[in-house]
Design a protein around this motif. Sequence first.
Motif, PDB file in Angstrom:
ATOM      1  N   LEU A 208      10.175  12.650  23.974  1.00  0.00           N
ATOM      2  CA  LEU A 208       9.445  11.925  25.004  1.00  0.00           C
ATOM      3  C   LEU A 208       8.681  10.887  24.646  1.00  0.00           C
ATOM      4  O   LEU A 208       8.671   9.710  25.029  1.00  0.00           O
ATOM      5  N   THR A 209       7.770  11.197  23.423  1.00  0.00           N
ATOM      6  CA  THR A 209       6.941  10.123  23.030  1.00  0.00           C
ATOM      7  C   THR A 209       7.926   9.134  22.099  1.00  0.00           C
ATOM      8  O   THR A 209       7.492   8.015  22.120  1.00  0.00           O
ATOM      9  N   THR A 245      10.694  19.341   9.514  1.00  0.00           N
ATOM     10  CA  THR A 245       9.693  19.852   8.996  1.00  0.00           C
ATOM     11  C   THR A 245       8.496  19.788   9.930  1.00  0.00           C
ATOM     12  O   THR A 245       7.646  20.690  10.084  1.00  0.00           O
ATOM     13  N   GLY A 246       7.968  18.429  10.380  1.00  0.00           N
ATOM     14  CA  GLY A 246       6.920  18.183  11.092  1.00  0.00           C
ATOM     15  C   GLY A 246       6.928  19.161  12.302  1.00  0.00           C
ATOM     16  O   GLY A 246       5.793  19.547  12.596  1.00  0.00           O
ATOM     17  N   ILE A 247       8.045  19.058  12.987  1.00  0.00           N
ATOM     18  CA  ILE A 247       8.007  19.690  14.402  1.00  0.00           C
ATOM     19  C   ILE A 247       7.762  21.319  13.983  1.00  0.00           C
ATOM     20  O   ILE A 247       7.133  22.016  14.827  1.00  0.00           O
ATOM     21  N   GLN A 248       8.403  21.915  13.020  1.00  0.00           N
ATOM     22  CA  GLN A 248       8.556  23.173  12.715  1.00  0.00           C
ATOM     23  C   GLN A 248       7.002  23.531  12.338  1.00  0.00           C
ATOM     24  O   GLN A 248       6.730  24.829  12.898  1.00  0.00           O
ATOM     25  N   PRO A 348       1.716   6.048  17.101  1.00  0.00           N
ATOM     26  CA  PRO A 348       0.997   4.894  16.385  1.00  0.00           C
ATOM     27  C   PRO A 348       1.628   3.903  15.770  1.00  0.00           C
ATOM     28  O   PRO A 348       2.818   4.248  15.005  1.00  0.00           O
ATOM     29  N   ALA A 349       1.604   2.664  15.809  1.00  0.00           N
ATOM     30  CA  ALA A 349       2.058   1.608  15.110  1.00  0.00           C
ATOM     31  C   ALA A 349       1.299   1.440  13.941  1.00  0.00           C
ATOM     32  O   ALA A 349       0.274   1.220  13.951  1.00  0.00           O
ATOM     33  N   LEU A 382       3.226  11.902  12.541  1.00  0.00           N
ATOM     34  CA  LEU A 382       2.316  10.792  13.442  1.00  0.00           C
ATOM     35  C   LEU A 382       2.495  11.305  14.832  1.00  0.00           C
ATOM     36  O   LEU A 382       1.316  11.211  15.484  1.00  0.00           O
ATOM     37  N   PHE A 383       3.492  11.854  15.278  1.00  0.00           N
ATOM     38  CA  PHE A 383       3.228  12.445  16.633  1.00  0.00           C
ATOM     39  C   PHE A 383       2.383  13.777  16.761  1.00  0.00           C
ATOM     40  O   PHE A 383       1.615  13.720  17.873  1.00  0.00           O
ATOM     41  N   ALA A 384       2.238  14.503  15.804  1.00  0.00           N
ATOM     42  CA  ALA A 384       1.371  15.572  15.641  1.00  0.00           C
ATOM     43  C   ALA A 384       0.012  15.075  15.715  1.00  0.00           C
ATOM     44  O   ALA A 384      -0.780  15.590  16.450  1.00  0.00           O
TER      45      ALA A 384
END
Length: 633
Positions: A208-209, A245-248, A348-349, A382-384
């Motif tokens: 969604l992000t 990896t980041g999502i996990q 974030p940009a 970045l999302f995290a």
Amino acid sequence: MGLTSSTNNDKAIEQAFIRSLGDRYPLGDAELRKWCWCYTALQHRSERRLDLSSLAVWSVIYNNPGPSVSNYNALNERMESAKKISQTLSIIEEHIFPKGLSSRIVGGLGLSVNEQKMPHQAVPFPKPTSSNEEIFAWEYSYYSINSCISPEGVSYELQDFLEGISSSCGRRGSRSGLSKLFNLASLSNNQGRKAADASELIDIAYRLTVATSFLLHVTKSKGGTTDNNHNNQDWKAFVPSSDSTGIQSMVDSLLNAAKEQRERTGSFGYSSYPTSGQYTTNSSPSNTTNCNNTVYIEEFLEWAETTVPMMASSLSTFLHVLFNFFCQKNEGNTHHRFPPGVTPLLMPALSIDQTDKKPTSSGPVSSPLSIFFTEANTSADLFALASTSVTLASGHFCRLFSSEADGLSCNRLMNGLIGYGGPTLIIIRSKDIKGKCGTSVFGAFTYSPWDRESGEFYGNSDSFLFRLGPEPMGVYRPKGSGGDNESNFMFFNSEARSKGYDQLAWGIGFGGTAQEPRLYIDEVLDGSTAKDKDLTFENGPLLSNKDESNSYCGFEVEAIEAFGVGSSQVIEDALNARGEYRKEAQKRIRNAMKGAKAAFLEDMQSGLVGAKVFKHRDEMRGRDGGCDMEEKD
């Protein structure tokens, strides 16, 4: 063309109807009217397609009609925006969203078909030769919501829709937003408890992000966008990475929190969920629901509210951009504000601070925006980070220092930070030290500016330590009890300031004590440490693959970056503050040099310089063993 008394009466009835809805739903009068009209527009159509694309299209076509925008060109522009949003959403559904997510969002909005189809009288579209008054009269008829108003009251279907809009668009608070997000991935077991697969749940919020970022990219693009033939390839930069990896790391963090809650409350014994669920994705971490990944809604709410509170805004931010940013007056407007109650979650940009960068004869030196976020549009890390704090979710990271571009130097890191007048983020990747700890990505966020070098801690409680991975994500916020050593948020002590005499740690520190900070970046990078606990921040590991029986807490820096974070205005003001700090520092140095020079000249004129020099020589000669300072014949 004036309004008749009948028209005035209709307007009065409509206003009373909207006011009555305003007593029940946390939406403005203009919003309530818009959604009532969109609802009736969907119900009026013969095909009555209740999908996300149709709702978005009617939202753009509505676009707050009125005399100030009533002209033929404005009508055509609405139609073009409607086409643009339809094409954009088609790409999102094909390449970014998991399969079936759009229909679940529509279900969460409470949009359903009214079995008694609302009457609708076709209104011929105005001609290019129509006057503005004629177009306004046409709009008045076309955008009427009279069919919503009934002596029997508001229909149950419209009530459900307005409530779905209120909660899905963030107007019922963050907990409601998290519950709506959870429902997009939820399943029910035979005991009727709400549960979801943790991987699918985090993946939905992430996608969604990313989709929001793509929507914003399209609204800012000039002239065109994408089309059904995908001639414009911009969308490819927004396709989520296959590296999970980041999502996990976030999933593992959620599962650990769920396990701890069950152990704390003794809530064991619930029946397992089926090994295959109703929910599949294009490229999500798993296409089946694993009972070992199952979390209940109360477990998710507790974890999200403490670890990633901004995740509550992932759905509401997407919907607000979808329904509002493609409107004629807002399209391309980067300063468009979100309504009260909606704190946006934005990917974030990235940008680079160019203050100290000098162009070379061969042109500007190019370097990646970040060695940690190589795919900025789709970075799970970045999302995290954005999910952890309002400041980090504000949409901009400006790189102040990078070991890749500036060298592995703590002094240069300090120079990039000192005087910066805004919130900052420091991210570290440590080396794998065999038998002690593995490669880790961790760091610290501080809201207070690095406005001074000091042997004492400063800052405020809007700061935290974090670990991004590869092991479970951790966010360690201040404990908040306020005792001794419990407000040690940030520490900046150079050896030059202390002249090596204060016996404190030299470098940058967070938590712990001035002698032994919990997270400590040594000034020469050979004695850095990352401990699991202290009195200021919540307990938890920063280093990965660390044996709990091993007390070793040192690490070697492989890479490090520092970012100024927040809105573009906050970053601009903070960089200006650092510029002023540097000017003042240079002024003090010049004044000190002038003072030293003046004292030296005064000594020369009074003969003290020679006396001091020769006094020193005489003292050397008077020592045991002598000291011949001059050559003998």
